[in-house]
Scaffold this active site. Structure first.
Site: not given
Length: 497
Positions: A81, A245
């Site tokens: 991210q 993720d």
């Protein structure tokens, strides 16, 4: 042969690929490492081409044990991210991507909050408060520190979005990953131009550079012919929306309904729990991210986790295999030794300039085993403070633990003893990959007469490793409560929090 699905997870340290069929049976795995650019300023960056190269290697390895790629119907991509990938008018990468753990942009994070009227005003307008590491501060850093590169920006992407672009040639953003930019309204699930105007002076350059938003069950497109040829897949293979993720890890652990808690012990540590309601935390400590399965995913992230424990073990001439023995040989609280594990600064609490420190060293606890325990406890107590915020006073009965730290029996037992919860480990270690594959299945079925739901598929594919389950030892709870209190005391003493 049955249809197969490919889940890809582009993390900080490398890219993984997992090939599964509709029943969840694994047909192949692959992994390729990434290099990392680090500077004393706190910069942490990677070239997006490294992700592409690693994706190719990981996918080819995963397919090497399958008959061929013609049965792969859908691909899902999970990505680290908050990273910033900027492209020019020719769709070429302008500079290395700044990552989630880049703390060089801390001054810009404070500045953008001030420009929007302060933390409370930011929260009231957009439902979120930016923390160091979020994407927005990276854009302001680029404008201030590399104006010539900033002027070239025509596309602003997150890591998983860039890989989707490479796979399909299409630009798209998904709600969950977009939540971590801080220029996305998590309540309305729309981009927020006001924040970007505060960076580019209202020119509209940045807002025009954002990809269109799609839902979590959307299809971005099909593979570009040249990509299909490189990977050994067919051109009709679809690419799902993908996501961050943590969002994919949530799906891959069955965290798609209320009452489930996931704790991830990777390079960073995250803890989150699915919610049907928009989280509300004006302090910004709990990230009110959207999930990638339709709801929200209140989440707390700490920047220091397995990296701290691994570095401590290596410094002592030991390996991660010695963690269990060290925990068995020492008592909760490490006989007074407290490790504040902020080797990379910290995000929760928001201390980007903090540094790691040891406290309470004595002749009795100055041993390798005590130091290892103190490292594990320091990391654990930080993320468990985050869990307290996520649960808002509720107790967790069961926690699913994933990531590298989940492999340690001693670490799992410590978490069980410190929380009073049963610790379980999903049978499939690569939760991000599995979550991406599950999302690909749901996306593939979305246009069928009987579309699948995330709850349905996750309940079927996510299985528990019963041998790894740890039940809490109630007789140790008070000792861990005291150890956590000592940890919080050091935080208060040195950082006033």
């Amino acid at each position: 042969m049955n249809s197969m699905y490919l889940g890809i997870d582009c993390g900080t340290q490398g890219t993984k690929a997992l090939l599964v069929d509709g029943s969840g049976q694994v047909h192949g795995r692959g992994y390729a490492k990434h290099a990392l650019i680090e500077r004393p300023s706190g910069a942490r960056e990677q070239e997006p081409q490294w992700w592409v190269d690693a994706l190719i290697s990981a996918v080819k390895a995963a397919l090497s044990t399958a008959p061929d790629g013609s049965h792969v119907d859908a691909v899902g991509v999970s990505g680290q991210q908050h990273g910033l990938v900027v492209l020019d008018e020719h769709d070429a990468v302008i500079r290395p991507a700044k990552l989630w753990n880049d703390t060089e942009t801390a001054p810009q994070n404070s500045e953008i909050i001030a420009r929007m009227g302060g933390s409370e005003a930011f929260f009231q307008r957009f439902g979120i408060v930016p923390l160091t590491g979020y994407t927005v501060s990276k854009l302001l850093w680029l404008a201030e520190c590399e104006p010539e590169n900033f002027a070239k920006v025509r596309h602003v992407l997150l890591p998983h979005e860039y890989l989707n672009f490479w796979l399909t040639g299409k630009f798209a953003a998904e709600w969950g990953d977009a939540s971590g930019t801080a220029f996305f309204d998590v309540r309305q699930r729309t981009w927020t131009r006001d924040v970007l105007d505060a960076i580019d002076g209202g020119s509209g350059q940045l807002f025009a550079a954002l990809p269109p938003l799609v839902g979590p069950d959307a299809v971005v497109g099909t593979l570009r012919p040249e990509v299909a040829s490189i990977l050994g897949l067919h051109v009709d293979c679809i690419v799902a929306a993908g996501g961050g993720d943590n969002m994919m890890g949530a799906i891959g652990t069955g965290n798609v309904r209320e009452g489930v808690v996931t704790l991830s012990l990777g390079t960073s540590a995250t803890v989150y729990s699915y919610s049907e309601r928009v989280p509300s935390d004006p302090t910004g400590n709990v990230a009110p991210f959207c999930s990638s399965s339709g709801g929200w995913l209140p989440l707390v992230c700490t920047m220091n986790a397995t990296n701290v424990v691994t570095a401590t073990a290596q410094l002592l001439g030991k390996t991660v295999l010695d963690i269990d023995c060290a925990l068995d040989a020492t008592a909760p609280g490490a006989d007074g030794l407290v490790f504040l594990p902020f080797l990379n600064g910290e995000r929760t609490p928001d201390l980007p300039d903090a540094r790691g420190s040891l406290h309470g060293v004595s002749a009795m606890n100055f041993t390798a085993d005590h130091l290892l325990r103190a490292a594990v406890e320091g990391v654990s107590f930080g993320v468990l403070s985050g869990l307290d915020l996520v649960l808002a006073g509720r107790d967790a009965e069961t926690i699913y633990v994933i990531g590298g730290g989940a492999r340690s029996r001693g670490w799992r037992q410590l978490l069980a003893d410190a929380t009073g919860a049963t610790i379980q480990v999903p049978l499939e270690e690569e939760a991000g990959c599995l979550g991406a594959a599950i999302q690909a299945m749901v996306a593939k079925s979305a246009s069928s007469v009987a579309p699948l739901t995330f709850v349905e598929v996750a309940s079927r594919l996510v299985r528990i490793d019963e041998a790894a389950t740890c039940s809490p030892r109630t007789e140790l709870r008070s000792a861990y409560d005291n150890a956590r209190a000592a940890y919080r005391g050091r935080l208060q003493q040195y950082y006033g929090i």
